[in-house]
Write a protein that holds these residues in place. Structure first.
Motif, PDB file in Angstrom:
ATOM      1  N   LYS A 460       0.795  -1.219   0.107  1.00 35.65           N
ATOM      2  CA  LYS A 460       0.055  -0.045   0.020  1.00 35.65           C
ATOM      3  C   LYS A 460       0.892   1.251   0.065  1.00 35.65           C
ATOM      4  CE  LYS A 460      -3.794  -2.209   2.329  1.00 35.65           C
ATOM      5  NZ  LYS A 460      -4.656  -2.332   1.419  1.00 35.65           N
ATOM      6  N   SER A 461       0.231   2.208  -0.426  1.00 35.01           N
ATOM      7  CA  SER A 461       0.960   3.477  -0.590  1.00 35.01           C
ATOM      8  C   SER A 461       1.165   4.080   0.757  1.00 35.01           C
ATOM      9  CB  SER A 461       0.562   4.737  -1.370  1.00 35.01           C
ATOM     10  OG  SER A 461       0.838   5.895  -1.475  1.00 35.01           O
ATOM     11  N   ALA A 462       2.215   4.713   1.019  1.00 38.25           N
ATOM     12  CA  ALA A 462       2.315   5.468   2.365  1.00 38.25           C
ATOM     13  C   ALA A 462       2.487   6.864   2.431  1.00 38.25           C
ATOM     14  CB  ALA A 462       3.598   4.971   3.095  1.00 38.25           C
ATOM     15  N   VAL A 463       2.102   7.400   1.172  1.00 39.06           N
ATOM     16  CA  VAL A 463       2.213   8.763   0.571  1.00 39.06           C
ATOM     17  C   VAL A 463       0.838   9.344   0.447  1.00 39.06           C
ATOM     18  CG1 VAL A 463       3.079  10.648  -0.968  1.00 39.06           C
ATOM     19  CG2 VAL A 463       4.648   8.275  -0.166  1.00 39.06           C
ATOM     20  N   MET A 466      -1.248  10.000  -3.248  1.00 35.17           N
ATOM     21  CA  MET A 466      -0.486   8.968  -4.477  1.00 35.17           C
ATOM     22  C   MET A 466      -0.861   7.598  -4.349  1.00 35.17           C
ATOM     23  SD  MET A 466       3.414  10.914  -4.664  1.00 35.17           S
ATOM     24  CE  MET A 466       3.742  10.427  -6.100  1.00 35.17           C
ATOM     25  N   SER A 467      -0.983   7.011  -5.480  1.00 41.28           N
ATOM     26  CA  SER A 467      -1.230   5.494  -5.555  1.00 41.28           C
ATOM     27  C   SER A 467       0.125   4.776  -5.501  1.00 41.28           C
ATOM     28  CB  SER A 467      -2.053   4.948  -6.797  1.00 41.28           C
ATOM     29  OG  SER A 467      -1.347   5.452  -7.975  1.00 41.28           O
ATOM     30  N   VAL A 468       0.078   3.421  -5.345  1.00 41.20           N
ATOM     31  CA  VAL A 468       1.179   2.751  -5.460  1.00 41.20           C
ATOM     32  C   VAL A 468       1.919   2.718  -6.748  1.00 41.20           C
ATOM     33  CG1 VAL A 468       2.328   0.374  -5.351  1.00 41.20           C
ATOM     34  CG2 VAL A 468       0.494   1.067  -3.662  1.00 41.20           C
ATOM     35  N   GLU A 469       1.237   2.869  -7.670  1.00 38.21           N
ATOM     36  CA  GLU A 469       1.714   3.031  -9.089  1.00 38.21           C
ATOM     37  C   GLU A 469       2.463   4.138  -9.349  1.00 38.21           C
ATOM     38  OE1 GLU A 469      -1.273   2.075  -8.408  1.00 38.21           O
ATOM     39  OE2 GLU A 469      -1.441   0.086  -9.339  1.00 38.21           O
ATOM     40  N   GLU A 470       1.540   5.382  -8.816  1.00 42.04           N
ATOM     41  CA  GLU A 470       2.270   6.708  -8.993  1.00 42.04           C
ATOM     42  C   GLU A 470       3.407   6.853  -7.983  1.00 42.04           C
ATOM     43  OE1 GLU A 470      -1.797   9.645  -9.716  1.00 42.04           O
ATOM     44  OE2 GLU A 470      -1.178   8.865  -7.384  1.00 42.04           O
ATOM     45  N   TYR A 474       6.690   7.856 -10.178  1.00 38.73           N
ATOM     46  CA  TYR A 474       7.179   9.459  -9.804  1.00 38.73           C
ATOM     47  C   TYR A 474       7.635   9.365  -8.324  1.00 38.73           C
ATOM     48  CZ  TYR A 474       4.062  10.176 -13.837  1.00 38.73           C
ATOM     49  OH  TYR A 474       3.805  10.349 -14.891  1.00 38.73           O
ATOM     50  N   THR A 475       8.703   8.485  -8.176  1.00 41.36           N
ATOM     51  CA  THR A 475       9.248   8.218  -6.807  1.00 41.36           C
ATOM     52  C   THR A 475       9.973   9.595  -6.082  1.00 41.36           C
ATOM     53  OG1 THR A 475       9.798   6.086  -7.611  1.00 41.36           O
ATOM     54  CG2 THR A 475      11.019   6.766  -5.334  1.00 41.36           C
ATOM     55  N   ARG A 476      10.510  10.380  -7.234  1.00 42.47           N
ATOM     56  CA  ARG A 476      11.235  11.646  -6.365  1.00 42.47           C
ATOM     57  C   ARG A 476       9.980  12.424  -5.844  1.00 42.47           C
ATOM     58  NH1 ARG A 476      15.405  13.771 -10.885  1.00 42.47           N
ATOM     59  NH2 ARG A 476      17.181  12.691 -10.389  1.00 42.47           N
ATOM     60  N   LEU A 477       8.823  12.490  -6.429  1.00 45.49           N
ATOM     61  CA  LEU A 477       7.769  13.316  -5.851  1.00 45.49           C
ATOM     62  C   LEU A 477       7.093  12.747  -4.877  1.00 45.49           C
ATOM     63  CD1 LEU A 477       6.861  13.665  -9.415  1.00 45.49           C
ATOM     64  CD2 LEU A 477       6.256  15.615  -8.024  1.00 45.49           C
ATOM     65  N   ALA A 478       7.151  11.302  -4.436  1.00 47.65           N
ATOM     66  CA  ALA A 478       6.683  10.769  -3.366  1.00 47.65           C
ATOM     67  C   ALA A 478       7.796  11.087  -2.231  1.00 47.65           C
ATOM     68  CB  ALA A 478       6.644   9.118  -3.555  1.00 47.65           C
ATOM     69  N   ALA A 479       8.898  10.990  -2.470  1.00 50.22           N
ATOM     70  CA  ALA A 479       9.858  10.888  -1.497  1.00 50.22           C
ATOM     71  C   ALA A 479       9.931  12.875  -1.147  1.00 50.22           C
ATOM     72  CB  ALA A 479      11.346  10.851  -1.856  1.00 50.22           C
TER      73      ALA A 479
END
Length: 719
Positions: A460-463, A466-470, A474-479
């Motif tokens: 599951k997404s922890a961000v 944002m979905s898991v796929e996103e 787009y890992t930089r934006l998630a971080a």
């Protein structure tokens, strides 16, 4: 320099515009390398404009939290941090030792070599010879390399250009081996004897460039253990991986709308791999490769937040591949997602030439320098990876499933599912002591605590938002949203096989603490950090799957003799070899760290090199230079087989600043005794894998036919 211009640019474009880093690099770094390798990233706006917390904000929040917890809890927290002051915990634990084992590769350190010198230097008593050059024929039907008769078909059957990451696997008898190598990018201006005469000829050359990148797998042989290797032309396992090779996408993002294109409506398969920089081998026998500067190969709209965050733009690309292959022009609905299919960790089984290599979306998408895997105490696979961009992040992946000994098929699924984290660092020193100068804090070292911030956990997404796929595309934006610490270009990240500690090479960041950019913090303590540093991480409770860790800075690089502010874990700075811009890392059998550089010491400019660094005992922090590469070259992919007194490096972009007929290097095919090529003789630099060995070792009897001219370390091609 005309061949450096974008395909649609006029030949009259000023050289300064073609090479925006001209006059802005320091030391021996070439503006040509900046243009071709990383799309002039340092001349452009910083990609990470997020407002996630800076170090001082985190420290203030932590102090407030301790106050709210009360004196008792605050005392416990304070004690936990205070134990990290002064000497790093790892060094303190080893303080009773008599000193580290020296390893079996004893040598007298060499002196730095001026950047104007075209020579490969090794220590007294050692020699070197090329193992593989760009263009060497790998298959029985491969043509011999000929500068004047290159073709795309030939290059697809020959060793690629600009070799980077290396792995050399050996069979127990020591006589057979297997080499895996990345090929990162090309330099058109030194690859051909004449500029293209027509548009059709220029298009043909772009086909050569497309087949010169990717990866190579090559079988090796030698007469006995400890002697130099030869490659085996036409061997069963030999393989070239190019932009026409099919890759399978794995993990939660595979098949998502973000990865679908008109050519791949299912979003499951990709042609090719790009910008392959460093990598790592897995405990189950596969090899990982990191897709790094992929953005410079694509033309996009350049206006979306995602494009800007990944450095994608609307200008024609330097390579111009979009003119023949529409997937590199991502401005249409049919190809818009093509850039989303690059920027991953690639896994390859080198022992199965028919296997389909894979791109693992579970490890996230960014400029992966590489990835390195260990097996945690609980049996899970843990992979560390750095994002090689100014102010970007350090990541860790923990597999969902556990490693099974001798079950390669199962273990090759471990990187397809798991948890992904980004690192946040906090320091133990008062903010006022981190003033940007690099001066050591009052507690005697740069150190603190850290947390792995969750991005994806248990599928599951922890961000938020944002979905898991996103998160995975787009890992930089998630971080950014998670609040990870902005680092000074995390390149290679290597866990020590002997101690378990993790080492992070932060190459440099001249924008640190300038203008509106992120200020200094204890994990990145120098303003305008041109020389880089190395972070040492100790996972809490010796559990690599834990989310808490301690850290310290192993060293702040530079040249003390030139007045640079440096730190070498307390070792006397006047006794170390000058070192700048750490890039790739490796270990020897005694646990010493080996460091290759990309950008030599910035004072007067030296050629790049390979260095040994002691990690424990009284010599902790002692740096000794082992090797220096030729003019304009970069030291890549070190492999240390010290039990055989052998070292391997990939010499990338030698002679980068030259042009055909006006070369700045003739590596590795030097004229004997440092002479000049005969009139009409074709000699030009060729990126090569080099093996270094004790002088008494005798070359093997391989039938590669490659020739081994110029392998004495004193030979020089004068330019």
């Amino acid at each position: 320099m005309d061949e450096l211009r974008p395909a649609e640019a006029s030949p009259a474009v000023p050289r300064k515009r073609l090479l925006p880093m001209l006059g802005h690099t320091r030391g021996k770094r070439s503006a040509v390398t900046c243009a071709l390798k990383c799309d002039n990233a340092c001349s452009k706006a910083v990609c990470n404009t997020s407002s996630n917390s800076y170090f001082r904000d985190i420290v203030s929040a932590e102090l407030s939290r301790r106050s709210a917890l009360g004196a008792g809890a605050a005392g416990v927290l304070g004690a936990a941090v205070l134990t990290l002051g002064g000497r790093p915990p790892a060094a303190a634990a080893d303080s009773g030792r008599r000193g580290p084992k020296p390893g079996r590769l004893a040598f007298a350190p060499i002196s730095p070599v001026d950047a104007s010198v075209d020579r490969l230097d090794v220590p007294e008593g050692y020699d070197w010879k090329p193992l593989l050059r760009w263009g060497d024929p790998l298959f029985a039907d491969s043509p011999d390399f000929d500068f004047s008769a290159q073709s795309a078909a030939a290059q697809a059957r020959q060793f690629g250009y600009n070799n980077d990451y290396l792995e050399i696997l050996r069979q127990p008898n020591g006589k057979k081996g297997l080499l895996v190598c990345n090929h990162e990018y090309v330099n058109p201006q030194i690859m051909f004897p004449e500029p293209p005469a027509t548009a059709a000829e220029e298009a043909q050359r772009r086909g050569i460039f497309r087949n010169a990148v990717g990866l190579s797998v090559v079988e090796l042989e030698r007469s006995s253990r400890g002697t130099p290797w030869s490659f085996v032309r036409g061997a069963r396992l030999n393989r070239r991986i190019t932009l026409d090779t099919v890759f399978e996408l794995t993990g939660p993002a595979a098949g998502s709308e973000l990865l679908k294109t008109a050519a791949d409506p299912q979003g499951r398969y990709v042609l090719g791999t790009l910008g392959n920089c460093a990598g790592g081998s897995t405990p189950w026998g596969t090899v990982l490769s990191g897709e790094e500067n992929f953005n410079g190969f694509f033309r996009t709209g350049g206006t979306s937040a995602e494009d800007r965050r990944y450095g994608l733009g609307s200008d024609p690309t330097a390579m111009g591949w979009e003119q023949e292959d529409p997937r590199f022009d991502a401005r249409s609905a049919q190809t818009r997602n093509e850039p989303n299919r690059f920027g991953y960790v690639v896994e390859l089984d080198p022992e199965d030439p028919e296997s389909t290599p894979r791109k693992h979306t579970s490890l996230g998408r960014f400029k992966h320098e590489g990835a390195n895997v260990i097996i945690a105490r609980n049996g899970k696979a843990v992979a560390y990876s750095g994002d090689d961009e100014r102010f970007d992040y350090l990541y860790k992946f923990v597999s969902k499933h556990k490693y099974r000994k001798n079950d390669k098929r199962h273990n090759m699924t471990l990187l397809t599912e798991g948890d992904l984290y980004a690192a946040r660092f906090t320091g133990s020193s008062p903010a006022g002591e981190i003033d940007g100068s690099g001066s050591v804090p009052a507690d005697g070292g740069f150190d603190g605590r850290g947390t792995w911030l969750p991005l994806v956990v248990r599928g599951k997404s922890a961000v938020a938002g944002m979905s898991v796929e996103e998160v995975l595309v787009y890992t930089r934006l998630a971080a950014d949203k998670a609040g990870a610490t902005k680092m000074d270009r995390c390149e290679d990240v290597e866990p020590s096989p002997s101690s378990g500690r993790v080492y992070v090479a932060c190459t440099n960041n001249s924008n640190r603490g300038t203008g509106s950019n992120a200020p200094v913090d204890e994990a990145n303590p120098r303003r305008e950090n041109r020389d880089g540093h190395i972070v040492e991480i100790t996972e809490d409770r010796s559990d690599a799957t834990a989310v808490d860790f301690s850290w310290n800075l192993l060293m702040l690089c530079g040249d003390p003799a030139q007045g640079d502010t440096t730190y070498f874990s307390g070792y006397p700075r006047e006794l170390v070899s000058p070192i700048s811009c750490p890039d790739n890392l490796a270990f020897d059998s005694a646990g010493n760290l080996w460091i290759s550089t990309d950008g030599a010491p910035s004072g007067i400019g030296y050629n790049d090199g390979l260095f040994k660094l002691a990690l424990d005992g009284r010599d902790r922090g002692k740096v000794e230079q082992f090797l220096s590469v030729p003019r304009d070259g970069e030291t890549c992919g070190p492999v240390i087989h010290d039990e055989e007194s052998m070292v391997f490096v990939a010499v990338q972009h030698p002679g980068e600043d030259g042009s055909y007929g006006a070369h700045t290097s003739y590596f590795p095919d030097y004229v004997p005794d440092g002479g000049q090529p005969a009139p009409g003789e074709v000699r030009a630099p060729r990126p090569s894998v080099v093996q270094v060995f004790r002088r008494e070792a005798k070359p093997g009897n391989g039938n590669n036919g490659s020739g081994n001219s110029g392998h004495g370390h004193g030979n020089s091609g004068k330019s």
